[in-house]
Design a protein around this motif. Structure first.
Motif, mmCIF file in Angstrom:
data_model
loop_
_atom_site.group_PDB
_atom_site.id
_atom_site.type_symbol
_atom_site.label_atom_id
_atom_site.label_comp_id
_atom_site.label_asym_id
_atom_site.label_seq_id
_atom_site.Cartn_x
_atom_site.Cartn_y
_atom_site.Cartn_z
ATOM 1 N N HIS A 19 0.855 -1.176 -0.073
ATOM 2 C CA HIS A 19 -0.003 -0.032 -0.016
ATOM 3 C C HIS A 19 1.016 1.070 0.073
ATOM 4 O O HIS A 19 2.155 1.225 0.321
ATOM 5 N N TRP A 20 0.450 2.366 -0.513
ATOM 6 C CA TRP A 20 1.018 3.596 -0.326
ATOM 7 C C TRP A 20 0.200 4.364 0.735
ATOM 8 O O TRP A 20 -0.986 4.643 0.225
ATOM 9 N N ALA A 21 0.761 5.118 1.747
ATOM 10 C CA ALA A 21 0.030 6.163 2.617
ATOM 11 C C ALA A 21 0.770 7.166 2.558
ATOM 12 O O ALA A 21 1.944 7.651 2.828
ATOM 13 N N VAL A 22 0.011 8.278 2.514
ATOM 14 C CA VAL A 22 0.196 9.647 2.579
ATOM 15 C C VAL A 22 -0.609 10.172 3.485
ATOM 16 O O VAL A 22 -2.144 10.211 3.714
ATOM 17 N N GLU A 40 1.249 -7.336 8.784
ATOM 18 C CA GLU A 40 0.592 -7.265 9.986
ATOM 19 C C GLU A 40 1.755 -6.028 10.546
ATOM 20 O O GLU A 40 1.390 -4.949 11.065
ATOM 21 N N ALA A 41 3.232 -6.590 10.635
ATOM 22 C CA ALA A 41 3.906 -5.559 11.367
ATOM 23 C C ALA A 41 4.306 -4.331 10.858
ATOM 24 O O ALA A 41 4.095 -3.403 11.414
ATOM 25 N N GLN A 42 4.266 -4.326 9.598
ATOM 26 C CA GLN A 42 4.371 -2.894 8.679
ATOM 27 C C GLN A 42 3.094 -2.093 8.939
ATOM 28 O O GLN A 42 3.139 -1.001 9.119
ATOM 29 N N ILE A 43 1.769 -2.759 8.824
ATOM 30 C CA ILE A 43 0.755 -1.906 9.223
ATOM 31 C C ILE A 43 0.582 -1.193 10.345
ATOM 32 O O ILE A 43 0.317 -0.154 10.440
ATOM 33 N N ASP A 48 0.988 3.537 14.228
ATOM 34 C CA ASP A 48 1.679 4.013 15.335
ATOM 35 C C ASP A 48 2.542 5.382 14.674
ATOM 36 O O ASP A 48 2.300 6.277 15.523
ATOM 37 N N THR A 49 2.842 5.364 13.520
ATOM 38 C CA THR A 49 3.463 6.474 13.106
ATOM 39 C C THR A 49 2.547 7.667 13.149
ATOM 40 O O THR A 49 2.654 8.877 13.402
#
Length: 146
Positions: A19-22, A40-43, A48-49
């Motif tokens: 996915h790309w998140a902005v 799961e860990a990256q999501i 958290d970010t």
């Protein structure tokens, strides 16, 4: 040190492998832009970010199907509000934004900005029993991996 914002909108251009998140703030300025592997860990790191950058986070996705199932399950399981921005809206609005042609980052930016400016997108909600089942399954998966 990163600036903490009152509210941010995170647009996600969902895909099968990544996915790309902005994230944008109340002025429409980009807070962060990142590629997120559909894991799961990256999501969870993305969640958290976003939480570190703002106390109030509004999430928006362009796909509410199989490709975004893990993403949506984790967002909802962690109490995040998510709205669905139809792909048709993204495609029509992309031309109004400067930059190169179609890219994941540009689409995610459009999704975030549209969620910021409009209040008529449908929220994605999951029945509580489904959330409980997904939490159980992700916990089981986490145990297996460990």
């Amino acid at each position: 040190m990163t600036t903490r914002h009152a509210r941010i909108w995170v647009g996600i251009d969902a895909g099968k492998g990544h996915h790309w998140a902005v994230a944008v703030d109340t002025d429409g300025e980009t807070v962060f832009s990142t590629k997120v592997i559909n894991d799961e860990a990256q999501i969870l790191t993305l969640i958290d970010t976003a939480r570190e950058r703002s106390a109030e986070v509004q999430w928006a996705v362009d796909i509410s199907g199989r490709a975004s199932a893990l993403l949506l399950a984790l967002l909802i399981a962690h109490g995040q509000r998510v709205v669905y921005v139809p792909g048709r809206t993204v495609n029509r609005m992309t031309g109004a934004y400067s930059g190169e042609g179609k890219t994941d980052a540009k689409d995610a930016r459009v999704i975030a900005d549209q969620a910021r400016m409009r209040r008529d997108f449908a929220p994605i909600e999951t029945p509580p029993e489904l959330v409980s089942t997904l939490q159980l399954l992700t916990g089981y998966r986490r145990d297996l991996i460990a």
